[in-house]
Design a protein around this motif. Structure first.
Motif, PDB file in Angstrom:
ATOM      1  N   ASP A  30       0.270   9.451  -7.684  1.00 38.14           N
ATOM      2  CA  ASP A  30      -0.749  10.237  -8.378  1.00 38.14           C
ATOM      3  C   ASP A  30      -2.083   9.509  -8.313  1.00 38.14           C
ATOM      4  N   TYR A  31      -2.880   9.865  -7.304  1.00 37.30           N
ATOM      5  CA  TYR A  31      -4.181   9.226  -7.117  1.00 37.30           C
ATOM      6  C   TYR A  31      -5.286  10.267  -7.257  1.00 37.30           C
ATOM      7  N   GLY A  32      -6.432   9.833  -7.722  1.00 36.72           N
ATOM      8  CA  GLY A  32      -7.566  10.739  -7.797  1.00 36.72           C
ATOM      9  C   GLY A  32      -8.564  10.338  -8.850  1.00 36.72           C
ATOM     10  N   ASP A  33      -9.587  11.184  -8.991  1.00 38.65           N
ATOM     11  CA  ASP A  33     -10.652  10.906  -9.962  1.00 38.65           C
ATOM     12  C   ASP A  33     -10.112  10.839 -11.387  1.00 38.65           C
ATOM     13  N   HIS A  34      -9.022  11.557 -11.666  1.00 34.75           N
ATOM     14  CA  HIS A  34      -8.456  11.564 -13.019  1.00 34.75           C
ATOM     15  C   HIS A  34      -7.925  10.190 -13.418  1.00 34.75           C
ATOM     16  N   SER A  35      -7.557   9.356 -12.423  1.00 32.69           N
ATOM     17  CA  SER A  35      -7.035   8.033 -12.767  1.00 32.69           C
ATOM     18  C   SER A  35      -8.117   7.126 -13.337  1.00 32.69           C
ATOM     19  N   PHE A  36      -9.378   7.428 -13.029  1.00 31.46           N
ATOM     20  CA  PHE A  36     -10.498   6.679 -13.610  1.00 31.46           C
ATOM     21  C   PHE A  36     -11.026   7.355 -14.872  1.00 31.46           C
ATOM     22  N   GLY A 190     -26.429  -0.951   2.709  1.00 36.62           N
ATOM     23  CA  GLY A 190     -27.751  -0.750   3.292  1.00 36.62           C
ATOM     24  C   GLY A 190     -28.474   0.373   2.581  1.00 36.62           C
ATOM     25  N   GLU A 191     -28.934   1.360   3.342  1.00 34.54           N
ATOM     26  CA  GLU A 191     -29.629   2.504   2.756  1.00 34.54           C
ATOM     27  C   GLU A 191     -28.675   3.617   2.343  1.00 34.54           C
ATOM     28  N   GLN A 192     -27.398   3.434   2.590  1.00 35.90           N
ATOM     29  CA  GLN A 192     -26.419   4.475   2.282  1.00 35.90           C
ATOM     30  C   GLN A 192     -25.685   4.151   0.988  1.00 35.90           C
ATOM     31  N   ARG A 193     -25.464   5.167   0.181  1.00 34.12           N
ATOM     32  CA  ARG A 193     -24.727   5.003  -1.070  1.00 34.12           C
ATOM     33  C   ARG A 193     -23.365   5.675  -0.931  1.00 34.12           C
ATOM     34  N   ILE A 194     -22.324   4.865  -0.908  1.00 38.86           N
ATOM     35  CA  ILE A 194     -20.955   5.359  -0.814  1.00 38.86           C
ATOM     36  C   ILE A 194     -20.400   5.405  -2.229  1.00 38.86           C
ATOM     37  N   TRP A 195     -20.119   6.606  -2.738  1.00 48.69           N
ATOM     38  CA  TRP A 195     -19.685   6.692  -4.127  1.00 48.69           C
ATOM     39  C   TRP A 195     -18.800   7.929  -4.317  1.00 48.69           C
ATOM     40  N   GLY A 196     -18.343   8.125  -5.542  1.00 53.47           N
ATOM     41  CA  GLY A 196     -17.573   9.324  -5.870  1.00 53.47           C
ATOM     42  C   GLY A 196     -16.225   9.367  -5.171  1.00 53.47           C
TER      43      GLY A 196
END
Length: 211
Positions: A30-36, A190-196
């Motif tokens: 069970d992985y996903g945004d809900h785990s956070f 760098g100039e890129q934002r890796i998120w979500g």
């Protein structure tokens, strides 16, 4: 750095070795945004999830592999301008999530499947926006040429696997969403934002294969 196997730790060959123990599909994970965000209204309760797949393309550059990521077009209605893996919704005509990931990578950035070796899949990742995402693990052989579909993608770029698998680069952040805090991972490069969701999948990859 060389792993105990004698293979460079962040090479495509070492990634292949690690991925062989994580073939999918998987059950009881069970992985996903809900785990956070346990109990958050955005993820609580029963939801109808839309099925999607993304390609995790590890480029074989010898001892130092990299990962292809895209920046979604600013003109898109959903998640515009965000960094993402190549991928999208699973069509009824797609034979499998792996087929979806390959098709979408070719449509979005012109990555020819002839250069892609599918290794397997990680467990599905559930996004706060209501997608069940199948992350497809792959190695991309050198010699490919990308052609960007400007309707969907502004740019494609590579990030060293070493950077993404270093937990010092995994920052947990929060912002207000519907008057409640929403927690997510953030990995500026760098100039890129890796998120979500993309950062969440990367964090899951780290926890399953490199932790």
């Amino acid at each position: 750095m060389i792993a105990d196997t004698g293979i460079a730790l962040f090479s495509a060959e070492d990634f292949r070795r690690r991925a062989t123990v994580d073939r999918g599909p998987h059950e009881n994970f069970d992985y996903g945004d809900h785990s956070f965000n346990p109990g958050h209204p955005r993820v609580a309760g029963q939801r109808v999830l839309r099925d999607a797949a993304v390609l995790i393309p590890i480029v074989d550059h010898g001892e130092e592999a990299s990962v292809i990521l895209t920046k979604r077009a600013e003109t898109l209605s959903d998640h515009k301008g965000q960094v993402a893996f190549p991928g999208g919704r699973i069509d009824p005509t797609d034979a499998s999530p792996e087929a979806t990931a390959l098709r979408e990578a070719q449509e979005e950035i012109g990555l020819d499947p002839v250069h892609v070796e599918i290794l397997g899949r990680m467990p599905d990742y559930i996004s706060g926006s209501g997608y069940r995402i199948a992350p497809v693990l792959s190695i991309v052989r050198p010699g490919f040429h990308l052609t960007i579909n400007r309707h969907e993608v502004d740019t494609a770029f590579e990030v060293p696997l070493r950077f993404l698998m270093d937990p010092i680069n995994h920052s947990r952040q929060s912002r207000e969403f519907n008057q409640q805090l929403w927690t997510y991972y953030d990995m500026p490069y760098g100039e890129q934002r890796i998120w979500g969701v993309t950062a969440g999948i990367i964090r899951t990859l780290y926890e399953r294969l490199y932790l």
